[in-house]
Scaffold this active site. Structure first.
Site, PDB file in Angstrom:
ATOM      1  N   ARG B  51      12.095  80.876 -20.393  1.00  0.00           N
ATOM      2  CA  ARG B  51      13.142  79.881 -20.170  1.00  0.00           C
ATOM      3  C   ARG B  51      12.541  78.478 -19.993  1.00  0.00           C
ATOM      4  O   ARG B  51      12.978  77.522 -20.624  1.00  0.00           O
ATOM      5  CB  ARG B  51      13.928  80.278 -18.919  1.00  0.00           C
ATOM      6  CG  ARG B  51      15.207  79.568 -18.727  1.00  0.00           C
ATOM      7  CD  ARG B  51      15.790  79.989 -17.380  1.00  0.00           C
ATOM      8  NE  ARG B  51      15.639  81.435 -17.170  1.00  0.00           N
ATOM      9  CZ  ARG B  51      16.519  82.329 -17.565  1.00  0.00           C
ATOM     10  NH1 ARG B  51      17.615  81.942 -18.154  1.00  0.00           N
ATOM     11  NH2 ARG B  51      16.314  83.608 -17.344  1.00  0.00           N
ATOM     12  N   THR B  52      11.542  78.388 -19.141  1.00  0.00           N
ATOM     13  CA  THR B  52      10.932  77.081 -18.868  1.00  0.00           C
ATOM     14  C   THR B  52      10.246  76.540 -20.120  1.00  0.00           C
ATOM     15  O   THR B  52      10.344  75.363 -20.447  1.00  0.00           O
ATOM     16  CB  THR B  52       9.917  77.205 -17.715  1.00  0.00           C
ATOM     17  OG1 THR B  52      10.589  77.711 -16.576  1.00  0.00           O
ATOM     18  CG2 THR B  52       9.304  75.866 -17.364  1.00  0.00           C
ATOM     19  N   LYS B  80     -10.747  85.758 -22.738  1.00  0.00           N
ATOM     20  CA  LYS B  80     -12.179  85.910 -22.985  1.00  0.00           C
ATOM     21  C   LYS B  80     -13.008  85.387 -21.821  1.00  0.00           C
ATOM     22  O   LYS B  80     -14.229  85.273 -21.923  1.00  0.00           O
ATOM     23  CB  LYS B  80     -12.580  85.174 -24.266  1.00  0.00           C
ATOM     24  CG  LYS B  80     -11.887  85.704 -25.507  1.00  0.00           C
ATOM     25  CD  LYS B  80     -12.483  85.102 -26.774  1.00  0.00           C
ATOM     26  CE  LYS B  80     -11.602  85.353 -27.980  1.00  0.00           C
ATOM     27  NZ  LYS B  80     -11.073  84.090 -28.525  1.00  0.00           N
ATOM     28  N   ARG B 101       1.830  76.082 -17.261  1.00  0.00           N
ATOM     29  CA  ARG B 101       2.278  77.012 -16.241  1.00  0.00           C
ATOM     30  C   ARG B 101       1.141  78.001 -16.013  1.00  0.00           C
ATOM     31  O   ARG B 101       0.497  78.438 -16.965  1.00  0.00           O
ATOM     32  CB  ARG B 101       3.529  77.747 -16.684  1.00  0.00           C
ATOM     33  CG  ARG B 101       4.094  78.624 -15.565  1.00  0.00           C
ATOM     34  CD  ARG B 101       5.361  79.265 -16.039  1.00  0.00           C
ATOM     35  NE  ARG B 101       5.993  80.052 -15.012  1.00  0.00           N
ATOM     36  CZ  ARG B 101       7.079  79.660 -14.358  1.00  0.00           C
ATOM     37  NH1 ARG B 101       7.625  78.500 -14.597  1.00  0.00           N
ATOM     38  NH2 ARG B 101       7.630  80.446 -13.462  1.00  0.00           N
ATOM     39  N   HIS B 129       7.042  73.225  -8.775  1.00  0.00           N
ATOM     40  CA  HIS B 129       7.714  73.255 -10.073  1.00  0.00           C
ATOM     41  C   HIS B 129       8.592  72.011 -10.136  1.00  0.00           C
ATOM     42  O   HIS B 129       9.813  72.088 -10.056  1.00  0.00           O
ATOM     43  CB  HIS B 129       8.551  74.548 -10.162  1.00  0.00           C
ATOM     44  CG  HIS B 129       9.087  74.848 -11.532  1.00  0.00           C
ATOM     45  ND1 HIS B 129       8.668  74.184 -12.671  1.00  0.00           N
ATOM     46  CD2 HIS B 129      10.010  75.748 -11.937  1.00  0.00           C
ATOM     47  CE1 HIS B 129       9.322  74.687 -13.718  1.00  0.00           C
ATOM     48  NE2 HIS B 129      10.135  75.623 -13.293  1.00  0.00           N
TER      49      HIS B 129
END
Ligand SMILES: [Zn+2]
Lengths: 155, 303
Positions: B51-52, B80, B101, B129
């Site tokens: 969604r974000t 990795k 994020r 956020h």
């Protein structure tokens, strides 16, 4: 550690030039040694521990010959031992005597208590704002979590 | 390296927040489809949040920018064992802005220190956020016509809900009144109450929806997650106490709006959706304008 006799001698044994850190709570001695990196320096270091102290039971004292710390460096120990006193010795005389001062922030000497903090998974230096109080605590610059005094872990 | 990043809502002064909301208003009226011509934005999602990510990518697309990035760390260099620092330094070369994020707290702050381009935090674990807060404020301003003197009910998980904590901080300069409705175990943490006290903000705590709903201008609902309870029986009991139903809204102000950061589970009953007071889907739409505003502001395209 030291017997009563030795303790007396140690108290009087002087250094010519250097720094004497007094009034360290005995239980915090080794943390202070670690913060200042005294386990890695070449100049003579004399340590006395479990000495009787009128102020707080048992204290420790550290004498470092031929070394003068920068304020920034030495003040870090205020996190652990805010009662500590500094004596700057030149030619067997105490030239300056003062308590350690709490820094406003510290970089790279403690671990953040938050396991989900980025500082605990990246090879990077930690950074904290110092929150003064009866016991000092540290607020992580990155995750914002507060590490209280009892959980301050020296890296 | 750069100081225009947005990592925490507290990075912006109240004046800057108001300016960004104004810019967002501008984008709602006039999309400016060429503002980001020739610009590349990297969306680095070290944990999935569809969604974000879509909201940010929609914002970039609406302004004509290009997007590079990843939405799944398992297929990226992260798996990795590359450090975050290396990833950020390398990606800095490829783009004009990083939206990231990450599951670890403080990761975005660190990224903003090592990046050579601005970084916008799209969520760092349970920490911050900030674009969510801006879209919440945008929604409040748009529906109420003002930010001042708003009566806000915050309901659900007030202990762990980062959106709640950021919003109450950002709203505190505007003389709000808060009503906190939660299970005793999910009460607002003391540090935030101390913050409100220090700002002289009025707040009241309730253990269930009170008969004060008619006073509310905004009801801000949040999800109560099962993981917060060690006792599942307690969770089952709790989750029904903090459910908003259409029948509870009969005496609400006509201008009152219900917000939710989404996704919801059952805390807003489906029977609320047709009610014009239900605003959570438009709120998500406002997120695109708010993100357009943040992106253009940190890039210095809007002042
Ligand atoms: Zn931390």
């Amino acid at each position: 550690m030291f017997t009563k006799m030795e303790k007396k001698e140690l108290k009087v044994s002087a250094i010519k030039n250097g720094t004497v850190i007094d009034h360290i709570p005995a239980k915090d001695l080794f943390k202070v040694v670690k913060i200042l990196g005294l386990d890695r320096i070449d100049t003579p270091v004399t340590i006395g521990n479990n000495l009787d102290s009128e102020k707080f039971g048992k204290k420790a004292i550290i004498k470092v010959s031929d070394k003068f710390f920068e304020d920034k460096e030495i003040n870090k120990i205020a996190l652990i031992a805010p009662t500590a006193n500094l004596n700057i010795i030149r030619d067997y005389e105490v030239k300056e005597k003062r308590p350690v001062e709490l820094p406003q922030s510290v970089k790279g000497i403690c671990k953040c208590i938050n396991p989900k903090c980025i500082t605990n998974s990246e090879p990077m230096a930690t950074k904290f704002d110092v929150i003064p109080g009866k016991t000092v605590s540290l607020k992580c610059f990155y995750c914002g979590k507060v590490t209280d005094h009892d959980h301050i872990e020296i890296i | 390296m750069n100081n225009k990043s947005l990592i925490s809502i507290t990075d912006f002064s109240t004046k800057e927040i108001l300016r960004v909301l104004e810019i967002a208003e501008g984008f709602e009226k006039n999309p400016e489809p060429h503002l980001l011509d020739g610009k590349v934005v990297a969306t680095l999602f070290f944990e999935p949040s569809t969604r974000t990510r879509l909201s940010f990518e929609s914002a970039v697309n609406r302004m004509g920018g290009r997007i590079i990035g990843f939405s799944d760390p398992n297929i990226s260099s992260v798996s990795k064992g590359e450090t975050l620092k290396d990833t950020i330094r390398i990606v800095s070369n490829y783009c004009d802005l990083i939206v990231m994020r990450h599951p670890l707290e403080g990761s975005s702050r660190y990224a903003s220190e090592v990046a050579t381009v601005p970084v916008v935090n799209a969520g760092d674990g349970a920490n911050q956020h900030p674009t969510q807060t801006l879209l919440d404020m945008y929604s409040i301003k748009k529906t109420q016509g003002r930010l001042d003197n708003i009566n806000i009910f915050m309901v659900g998980d007030l202990k762990y809900g980062r959106t709640v904590h950021s919003l109450l901080q950002a709203m505190s300069p505007f003389n709000p009144t808060f009503h906190f409705v939660s299970h005793p175990k999910l009460r607002l943490p003391d540090e935030y109450k101390a913050f409100l006290d220090s700002k002289g903000v009025k707040y009241y705590e309730h253990e269930q929806f009170s008969d004060l709903i008619p006073e509310a201008d905004i009801i801000y609902m949040t999800r109560v997650q099962r993981e917060r309870f060690s006792d599942l029986v307690e969770y089952e009991k709790t989750k029904d106490v903090y459910v908003l139903r259409n029948s509870m809204l009969d005496n609400a102000k006509p201008t009152m709006k219900i917000l939710h950061p989404l996704p919801r589970i059952n805390e807003i009953n489906q029977d609320v959706d047709p009610n014009p007071k239900a605003y959570y889907f438009e709120q998500a739409r406002n997120g695109v304008f708010a993100r357009q505003a943040v992106i253009s502001y940190v890039l210095g395209l809007k002042h």
